[in-house]
Design a protein around this motif. Structure first.
Motif, PDB file in Angstrom:
ATOM      1  N   VAL A  76       0.648  -0.942  -0.562  1.00 57.66           N
ATOM      2  CA  VAL A  76       0.190  -0.064   0.312  1.00 57.66           C
ATOM      3  C   VAL A  76       0.820   1.113  -0.052  1.00 57.66           C
ATOM      4  O   VAL A  76       0.742   2.386  -0.727  1.00 57.66           O
ATOM      5  N   GLU A  77       2.275   1.043   0.353  1.00 61.47           N
ATOM      6  CA  GLU A  77       3.134   2.588   0.406  1.00 61.47           C
ATOM      7  C   GLU A  77       4.083   2.703  -0.568  1.00 61.47           C
ATOM      8  O   GLU A  77       3.847   3.839  -1.405  1.00 61.47           O
ATOM      9  N   ARG A  78       4.156   1.903  -1.063  1.00 63.70           N
ATOM     10  CA  ARG A  78       4.621   1.395  -2.845  1.00 63.70           C
ATOM     11  C   ARG A  78       3.105   2.087  -4.024  1.00 63.70           C
ATOM     12  O   ARG A  78       3.816   2.639  -4.245  1.00 63.70           O
ATOM     13  N   TRP A  79       2.323   1.983  -3.437  1.00 59.86           N
ATOM     14  CA  TRP A  79       1.046   2.471  -4.242  1.00 59.86           C
ATOM     15  C   TRP A  79       0.761   3.593  -4.216  1.00 59.86           C
ATOM     16  O   TRP A  79       0.636   4.747  -4.355  1.00 59.86           O
ATOM     17  N   GLU A  80       0.541   4.259  -3.389  1.00 62.06           N
ATOM     18  CA  GLU A  80       0.533   5.816  -2.671  1.00 62.06           C
ATOM     19  C   GLU A  80       2.362   6.352  -2.903  1.00 62.06           C
ATOM     20  O   GLU A  80       1.101   7.037  -3.864  1.00 62.06           O
ATOM     21  N   ALA A  81       3.074   5.341  -2.943  1.00 61.46           N
ATOM     22  CA  ALA A  81       4.408   6.486  -3.747  1.00 61.46           C
ATOM     23  C   ALA A  81       3.844   7.003  -4.841  1.00 61.46           C
ATOM     24  O   ALA A  81       4.554   8.088  -5.450  1.00 61.46           O
ATOM     25  N   GLU A  82       3.958   5.977  -5.668  1.00 62.04           N
ATOM     26  CA  GLU A  82       3.841   5.558  -7.347  1.00 62.04           C
ATOM     27  C   GLU A  82       2.299   7.188  -7.545  1.00 62.04           C
ATOM     28  O   GLU A  82       2.629   7.716  -8.660  1.00 62.04           O
ATOM     29  N   MET A  83       0.877   6.882  -6.884  1.00 59.36           N
ATOM     30  CA  MET A  83       0.571   8.066  -6.841  1.00 59.36           C
ATOM     31  C   MET A  83       0.473   8.782  -6.359  1.00 59.36           C
ATOM     32  O   MET A  83       0.351  10.489  -7.754  1.00 59.36           O
ATOM     33  N   ASP A  84       1.311   9.894  -5.819  1.00 58.92           N
ATOM     34  CA  ASP A  84       1.955  10.922  -5.245  1.00 58.92           C
ATOM     35  C   ASP A  84       2.647  11.565  -6.637  1.00 58.92           C
ATOM     36  O   ASP A  84       2.454  12.561  -7.019  1.00 58.92           O
ATOM     37  N   ARG A  85       2.727  11.494  -8.111  1.00 61.99           N
ATOM     38  CA  ARG A  85       3.714  11.569  -9.156  1.00 61.99           C
ATOM     39  C   ARG A  85       2.339  12.459  -9.635  1.00 61.99           C
ATOM     40  O   ARG A  85       2.165  13.443 -10.068  1.00 61.99           O
ATOM     41  N   TYR A  86       0.458  11.429  -9.587  1.00 60.34           N
ATOM     42  CA  TYR A  86       0.137  12.709  -9.876  1.00 60.34           C
ATOM     43  C   TYR A  86      -1.023  13.616  -9.107  1.00 60.34           C
ATOM     44  O   TYR A  86      -2.124  14.074  -9.745  1.00 60.34           O
ATOM     45  N   GLN A  87      -0.417  13.264  -8.111  1.00 62.29           N
ATOM     46  CA  GLN A  87      -1.482  14.087  -7.023  1.00 62.29           C
ATOM     47  C   GLN A  87      -0.922  14.896  -6.441  1.00 62.29           C
ATOM     48  O   GLN A  87       0.571  15.191  -6.080  1.00 62.29           O
ATOM     49  N   ARG A  88      -1.494  16.315  -5.582  1.00 64.18           N
ATOM     50  CA  ARG A  88      -1.175  16.799  -4.804  1.00 64.18           C
ATOM     51  C   ARG A  88      -2.674  17.446  -4.105  1.00 64.18           C
ATOM     52  O   ARG A  88      -3.179  17.312  -4.148  1.00 64.18           O
ATOM     53  N   ARG A  89      -1.821  17.614  -3.343  1.00 57.65           N
ATOM     54  CA  ARG A  89      -2.842  17.534  -1.587  1.00 57.65           C
ATOM     55  C   ARG A  89      -3.227  19.174  -1.869  1.00 57.65           C
ATOM     56  O   ARG A  89      -3.059  20.271  -2.900  1.00 57.65           O
ATOM     57  N   LEU A  90      -4.272  19.674  -0.752  1.00 53.71           N
ATOM     58  CA  LEU A  90      -4.916  20.331  -1.140  1.00 53.71           C
ATOM     59  C   LEU A  90      -4.484  22.135  -0.756  1.00 53.71           C
ATOM     60  O   LEU A  90      -3.915  21.248  -0.185  1.00 53.71           O
ATOM     61  N   PRO A  91      -4.854  22.880  -0.817  1.00 57.86           N
ATOM     62  CA  PRO A  91      -3.923  24.288   0.048  1.00 57.86           C
ATOM     63  C   PRO A  91      -4.583  24.484   0.998  1.00 57.86           C
ATOM     64  O   PRO A  91      -5.749  23.803   1.277  1.00 57.86           O
TER      65      PRO A  91
END
Length: 117
Positions: A76-91
């Motif tokens: 799950v940590e690996r999946w989330e790390a891969e998703m970080d490439r696409y995502q950005r947190r809300l302000p």
């Protein structure tokens, strides 16, 4: 099993190629089976993710009687790390939070049933 609906928001990197990739990663059969199993193990009975431009909206139906699990599997940590490439947190979102919990402000079921004339 009682369910609670929770809604979350998150932004994507505003890049049409990355957004297309992100959507492809979430098509049926594309999400790693271990991720789906972990979600179900954590009491997620249903989940949908909706997109408008680069804003994501997630609706999750979560079993309320499910014991809290704190350990996150490595996959799950690996999946989330891969998703970080696409995502950005809300302000204003803390660094340790990805999806921001939304607050319901309207429910048609709470409104009077009478129609205005």
């Amino acid at each position: 099993m009682p369910l609670e609906r929770r809604c979350f928001a998150l932004d994507l990197v505003a890049d049409s190629d990355l957004i297309a990739e992100y959507e492809a990663r979430h098509r049926p059969g594309a999400v790693w089976p271990e991720i789906l199993a972990d979600m179900r193990d954590r009491g997620i009975a249903a989940m949908e993710i909706w997109r408008c431009a680069d804003r994501l909206f997630m609706i999750a139906e979560i079993e309320t009687d499910q014991p809290a699990q704190t350990a996150v599997p490595t996959i799950v940590e690996r999946w989330e790390a891969e998703m970080d490439r696409y995502q950005r947190r809300l302000p204003g979102t803390p660094a340790d939070v990805k999806w921001r919990v939304m607050t319901r402000i309207f429910d048609l079921a709470d409104q009077p049933a009478q129609r205005a004339e």
